[in-house]
Design an enzyme around this catalytic site. Structure first.
Site, mmCIF file in Angstrom:
data_model
loop_
_atom_site.group_PDB
_atom_site.id
_atom_site.type_symbol
_atom_site.label_atom_id
_atom_site.label_comp_id
_atom_site.label_asym_id
_atom_site.label_seq_id
_atom_site.Cartn_x
_atom_site.Cartn_y
_atom_site.Cartn_z
ATOM 1 N N GLY A 1 54.561 60.833 33.276
ATOM 2 C CA GLY A 1 55.529 60.279 32.325
ATOM 3 C C GLY A 1 56.234 59.078 32.941
ATOM 4 O O GLY A 1 56.563 59.092 34.117
ATOM 5 N N ARG B 1 58.010 46.286 41.738
ATOM 6 C CA ARG B 1 58.473 45.005 42.288
ATOM 7 C C ARG B 1 58.808 45.126 43.762
ATOM 8 O O ARG B 1 58.458 44.260 44.579
ATOM 9 C CB ARG B 1 59.713 44.566 41.507
ATOM 10 C CG ARG B 1 60.469 43.356 42.039
ATOM 11 C CD ARG B 1 61.624 43.068 41.088
ATOM 12 N NE ARG B 1 62.501 41.985 41.514
ATOM 13 C CZ ARG B 1 63.606 42.167 42.259
ATOM 14 N NH1 ARG B 1 63.939 43.378 42.686
ATOM 15 N NH2 ARG B 1 64.350 41.126 42.581
ATOM 16 N N ARG C 1 47.423 60.053 31.885
ATOM 17 C CA ARG C 1 46.965 61.250 32.595
ATOM 18 C C ARG C 1 45.440 61.135 32.692
ATOM 19 O O ARG C 1 44.797 60.688 31.764
ATOM 20 C CB ARG C 1 47.398 62.504 31.838
ATOM 21 C CG ARG C 1 48.919 62.547 31.710
ATOM 22 C CD ARG C 1 49.493 63.809 31.108
ATOM 23 N NE ARG C 1 50.886 63.536 30.734
ATOM 24 C CZ ARG C 1 51.934 63.724 31.555
ATOM 25 N NH1 ARG C 1 51.752 64.212 32.755
ATOM 26 N NH2 ARG C 1 53.165 63.425 31.163
ATOM 27 N N GLY D 1 55.515 61.907 39.499
ATOM 28 C CA GLY D 1 56.130 63.209 39.746
ATOM 29 C C GLY D 1 55.191 64.154 40.489
ATOM 30 O O GLY D 1 54.219 63.725 41.115
ATOM 31 N N ASP D 2 55.480 65.445 40.399
ATOM 32 C CA ASP D 2 54.724 66.469 41.111
ATOM 33 C C ASP D 2 53.215 66.353 40.923
ATOM 34 O O ASP D 2 52.450 66.377 41.885
ATOM 35 C CB ASP D 2 55.157 67.855 40.594
ATOM 36 C CG ASP D 2 56.379 68.362 41.317
ATOM 37 O OD1 ASP D 2 56.883 67.639 42.198
ATOM 38 O OD2 ASP D 2 56.830 69.466 40.995
ATOM 39 N N SER E 1 51.406 63.871 39.990
ATOM 40 C CA SER E 1 50.860 62.658 40.592
ATOM 41 C C SER E 1 50.744 62.817 42.103
ATOM 42 O O SER E 1 49.778 62.337 42.715
ATOM 43 C CB SER E 1 51.768 61.461 40.273
ATOM 44 O OG SER E 1 52.151 61.479 38.915
ATOM 45 N N THR F 1 60.654 60.043 37.780
ATOM 46 C CA THR F 1 60.706 60.935 36.618
ATOM 47 C C THR F 1 62.169 61.068 36.223
ATOM 48 O O THR F 1 63.041 61.069 37.094
ATOM 49 C CB THR F 1 60.134 62.333 36.908
ATOM 50 O OG1 THR F 1 60.628 63.245 35.911
ATOM 51 C CG2 THR F 1 60.573 62.855 38.268
ATOM 52 N N ASP G 1 63.523 63.660 35.072
ATOM 53 C CA ASP G 1 63.968 65.059 35.104
ATOM 54 C C ASP G 1 64.702 65.446 36.384
ATOM 55 O O ASP G 1 65.348 66.490 36.431
ATOM 56 C CB ASP G 1 62.768 65.991 34.902
ATOM 57 C CG ASP G 1 62.209 65.906 33.496
ATOM 58 O OD1 ASP G 1 63.001 65.610 32.575
ATOM 59 O OD2 ASP G 1 61.009 66.109 33.307
ATOM 60 N N ASP H 1 63.588 66.656 39.012
ATOM 61 C CA ASP H 1 63.155 68.004 39.402
ATOM 62 C C ASP H 1 62.227 67.977 40.610
ATOM 63 O O ASP H 1 61.302 68.782 40.698
ATOM 64 C CB ASP H 1 62.463 68.691 38.221
ATOM 65 C CG ASP H 1 61.274 67.901 37.715
ATOM 66 O OD1 ASP H 1 61.119 66.724 38.139
ATOM 67 O OD2 ASP H 1 60.504 68.436 36.908
ATOM 68 N N LYS I 1 90.180 73.410 19.256
ATOM 69 C CA LYS I 1 89.188 72.334 19.204
ATOM 70 C C LYS I 1 88.618 72.253 17.800
ATOM 71 O O LYS I 1 88.240 73.264 17.214
ATOM 72 C CB LYS I 1 88.047 72.615 20.183
ATOM 73 C CG LYS I 1 88.475 72.490 21.626
ATOM 74 C CD LYS I 1 87.270 72.482 22.543
ATOM 75 C CE LYS I 1 87.732 72.614 23.985
ATOM 76 N NZ LYS I 1 86.611 72.735 24.922
ATOM 77 N N SER J 1 86.021 70.167 16.945
ATOM 78 C CA SER J 1 84.591 69.896 16.930
ATOM 79 C C SER J 1 84.042 70.188 18.310
ATOM 80 O O SER J 1 84.768 70.131 19.286
ATOM 81 C CB SER J 1 84.321 68.443 16.567
ATOM 82 O OG SER J 1 84.851 67.579 17.555
ATOM 83 N N ARG K 1 74.955 71.356 13.190
ATOM 84 C CA ARG K 1 73.960 70.293 13.040
ATOM 85 C C ARG K 1 73.155 70.191 14.331
ATOM 86 O O ARG K 1 73.694 70.422 15.409
ATOM 87 C CB ARG K 1 74.644 68.943 12.776
ATOM 88 C CG ARG K 1 75.535 68.949 11.541
ATOM 89 C CD ARG K 1 74.688 69.106 10.285
ATOM 90 N NE ARG K 1 75.503 69.543 9.153
ATOM 91 C CZ ARG K 1 75.758 68.768 8.105
ATOM 92 N NH1 ARG K 1 75.285 67.536 8.062
ATOM 93 N NH2 ARG K 1 76.472 69.234 7.094
ATOM 94 N N HIS L 1 62.133 61.155 22.897
ATOM 95 C CA HIS L 1 61.511 60.237 23.853
ATOM 96 C C HIS L 1 62.368 59.051 24.257
ATOM 97 O O HIS L 1 62.075 58.408 25.257
ATOM 98 C CB HIS L 1 60.188 59.734 23.275
ATOM 99 C CG HIS L 1 59.141 60.785 23.241
ATOM 100 N ND1 HIS L 1 59.025 61.686 22.208
ATOM 101 C CD2 HIS L 1 58.187 61.131 24.143
ATOM 102 C CE1 HIS L 1 58.033 62.512 22.448
ATOM 103 N NE2 HIS L 1 57.498 62.199 23.609
#
Lengths: 328, 328, 328, 328
Positions: free
Chosen positions: D15, D25, D76, D106-107, D109, D130, D132, D134, D218, D220, D252, D258
């Protein structure tokens, strides 16, 4: 000779939109400028029924011109649909000395105002506040320009990942009955195809367009789809349909959702809100009622509320052609 | 019957503005849509003289609709002011088979185009690209809306610190000859006072307004000043003057500068660029020449280049009043 | 055994920075979480002297986590430099039942807190709030990350116009004594050269670097300059110097100014503010005093206030090398 | 003595994330700085197999430091999972004279890189890219900080409309296996409750928390939910569950999707990318292989790739407490 206006009430009703606070500020300060009092009515017509009022001097609206949402809050009111509810609302206004009303909202809010006026001969002026731009009598509603910028900003981000992976994205934007956002943001974001409620282009055209796009050497594409598009499928069904018919495509879906209603208003929306607020209050002072203020052909104008409600804000057909040409 | 156009040249000239790339893209794709060739001319008229050309197919403008600046670059050309320079430029166009020109720029660029047309009977169409909005024949120039958003975004940030410290800020914005940016961004940013080239409000009014502001309970204020304001002092002299006369004020100055010319164009500017590019190319195809495309009263229109150059884009006087009322 | 804390006072002092509101919110809510009362002190130490206090329950800080500036406002206090002023301040705190203080600000604010503690044995905890990142004992001060994003966003816009015109831009950023902003934002914005207070690279190196840049085929360049750079010339003198020595360059100057202090805080600054506020209040509860909370090596830590004031936040020398390599 | 590196290949895989271009660069310019050649490999391992290479000199990466996505594109690769595919890839690298590889991803790769190294003894260095966050061995992955800002910016907009209507919003953010985004952006956006994959807080706690929130005044609330939260219901089921159990709430849902992967990188991510790129190339030059570069405790460090893949990037438990306190 018109009754002299001494105190104006202002409320926001229906879905909120960026620029509503700038419009409230404009109403409040225009009142102050003309030595008229102003009260804010919380939560739209519901707050009118509950007497949820607040005196608003010019300093009460400091530093809100750039804030999204509405400081007066908004709500839909079931009670206001009953004669009893409206009677209570009218009594509250009289008690508070309010003798004219500015309603910031959309069609539904204006209908409420019109009925209220008919029943109590109470002066009402409307300001069009909705991101959908679907109101007759104005080329731009408050919040529409901001929403367009929010949408293209989101699609610019999606395009980064789309073009990194050579993917096709379906992006759903707001517009249950009107394609203004989809059409303009679609052109602004460089969409391959735009699906809107006003026109059923047909599924064949979509497939055809995507095939041509691939053939022409485009490696990634964005299709912008209004919530209420007429193609008869929701965005996830559409994804399945396209993947079934064009297996070379890996379709991703993004539903932009409620963030489109928020955010700091664009300069355009702030200036528009300021102009409309001035015109609304000054029209009430001149003894006018039952109009919506709007901007058309670069001028601030009045449209009878009844017409604003009944009329339809047509999309610009020229833009459909521009959109076609841009996806060459 | 007009000569058939087979190849269009497009250039950007003068100061760059957001939306120029979207306009280049529109010109290129409209050409492709009508099966006309298109070449890009680098660095404005200077590149025309140097033959710095590039074929541009529809894929050459992928992913530029959202980019600030101009991929064709811009430059001011001294050589183009000489008959020899223009002759060389004309020869280059002929050699490259170009038979019509789209010039994206401001007054100066249009003047160049008009002279070029007069000398060689070469079809020329102008697209107004400048952040200043100071061109007759269009309500909006490319980049103006984006610049307004950039300015209000900056002033929103300045307001954070102004209101945290109860300070007065003088913010200088672009506009040597035109107050459009100052007036609209000033209203959008909630400025206390706005100084523009079109009107000398006088120093007394400024002092008076600031005193009233303090008295009314405002704890911080922003004054927006166009570069070319008529008050006869630059922004730093103005600071000294105000501090000398109103010692209770601690004035800070911010000159926004060149960042106002850059940034990703707003949706409004992207759509405008797309519409104007289509109209420019299609007008050339129809055999028209020596016009500027623009948008007025919500419609895309043509204005003779000569008129566009000579006419003056007046500020909206109504906005001066709105500005006054808003600072109540 | 430490005195039980029952009521905490919180103030912001010195230059404001994004994240101060998030820190106020964190202090207020951490107090509420531990059933401690909290009062806000307006305008820093000056408000402490004037008794300008306000009870703050957890709902009083709704919807401020994302707001720039400080709702408690900030001011520099001359009176607090006198023993009489501090005595008055102490009396006000006692009267209000406040038994501990959280000071959000920079070196100067901490010095005030330290003196106050020394005189009255009053528990004080500091939170580093300044965009300059020039405080010992923390890798990041509140507002620094946001300011970096503001600066690169501005330079990205300037780059649009720089690269459209093949120009050289000198951009002055904040940092009278510290080059953190210049160095990091310079790398982030892809600057050709970065001038900082910590190191005099010399004018020759600048000229050399610009010449190499041209030779290497770069058509436009950005030089980022901290206010307090050691090169001995201000940014306008530097422009003159470079233009005199490298006539091929047309230098433009942009001074970013006060907008760097404002804006909605980045997520990083909001989370940092939340963490530091919790630690500050809980440290007071544990009976600690005269510390600054900060984050170092990914952990929230305490540094004695005295050390935080005397120590120097060194720039990361590795980044100077990275900057050099990046401008290859 | 290590083999002298003469040509480095760089690819992006998995990703995409903001900052990948800044890392490319950095790799390219660090190579140029050390007089090493560099080639870009398109579409990750797939392009390695297909020999889709491009020489990259220092000017080839002009003006990309601020661009989202990856100019080398990502994909991929099924073929790379086969020995034949990897053999082909290796041959292509040898043919092109590439003698070391920088893998940005990431992992997954990194696993590919590790296998490739094991089979062909080919020097490989990883850069964690990534959103994430992670990945073990670095406190920050490229794109994570930018994604946090994107998420809080979106939730700020949603909050405008939430607080205008007194509504409850469930916002789903990325993070199938890791709650870093949800936890940090949730604190940054002032979320009432945060649901993450690492911890099942249970449905009762959620209901309880929402009830307390209402009771505390509160009007909202926002609940931030990671894609992979452990509560065993997706965001729409969760909405139904809450509405069934707390009928006073009108929930809601917004799925950010993405757009979280795109956008111009934050200054933090740009500087991080620059630092990691330098370290990756210089480590290869020093003869190191099979490491991932990362940043921990404010320092750039190396972690064996194997460890980076196997280790788990734990969330900061302290932040769970901070989150709890902040929603007081």
């Amino acid at each position: 000779m018109p009754k002299t206006i001494k105190k104006v009430g202002v409320l926001t009703s229906g879905g909120d939109s960026p620029g509503m606070n700038a419009a409230i500020r404009s109403v409040v300060r225009t009142c102050a400028y003309h030595n008229i009092e102003c009260i804010g009515i919380y939560r739209g017509y519901q707050g009118m029924i509950e007497g949820d009022f607040k005196e608003m001097g010019p300093r009460s609206v400091n530093n809100i011109v750039n804030k999204g949402g509405t400081i007066l809050k908004s709500a839909r009111s079931v009670d206001f649909r009953t004669p009893e509810g409206r009677k209570k609302a009218h009594e509250n206004l009289l008690k508070a000395g309010v003798d004219a009303l500015v309603v910031i909202g959309g069609d539904g809010s204006f209908t409420g105002g019109l009925i209220f006026n008919a029943e109590f001969d109470f002066p009402v002026m409307g300001i069009p506040g909705t991101i959908d731009n679907d109101i007759y009598g104005t080329s731009f509603t408050l919040g529409y320009d901001t929403a367009l910028n929010t949408v293209v900003d989101c699609i610019d981000k999606i395009r980064d990942t789309a073009s990194s992976h050579n993917r096709l994205f379906f992006v759903e934007v707001m517009g249950r009955d009107a394609g203004h956002i989809a059409l303009n943001a679609g052109i602004g974001a460089g969409a391959e195809e735009i699906l809107i409620p006003e026109e059923d282009l047909g599924l064949d055209r979509l497939l055809d367009s995507l095939q041509k796009s691939k053939a022409s050497g485009k490696s990634s594409s964005i299709v912008v789809i209004a919530e209420g598009d007429k193609i008869g499928k929701n965005v996830f069904e559409l994804k399945d349909y396209v993947e079934a018919n064009l297996p070379e495509y890996d379709v991703r879906v993004s539903v932009l959702g409620h963030m489109q209603r928020g955010g700091s208003p664009s300069c355009f929306d702030r200036v528009l809100a300021s102009r409309l607020g001035v015109k609304a209050v000054e029209s009430l002072i001149e003894g006018k009622s039952n109009y919506m203020v709007g901007v058309k052909e670069d001028k601030v104008i009045l449209t009878p509320l009844e017409q604003a409600i009944k009329g339809k804000s047509e999309i610009d057909r020229e833009l459909l052609r521009v959109s076609d040409i841009m996806s060459t």
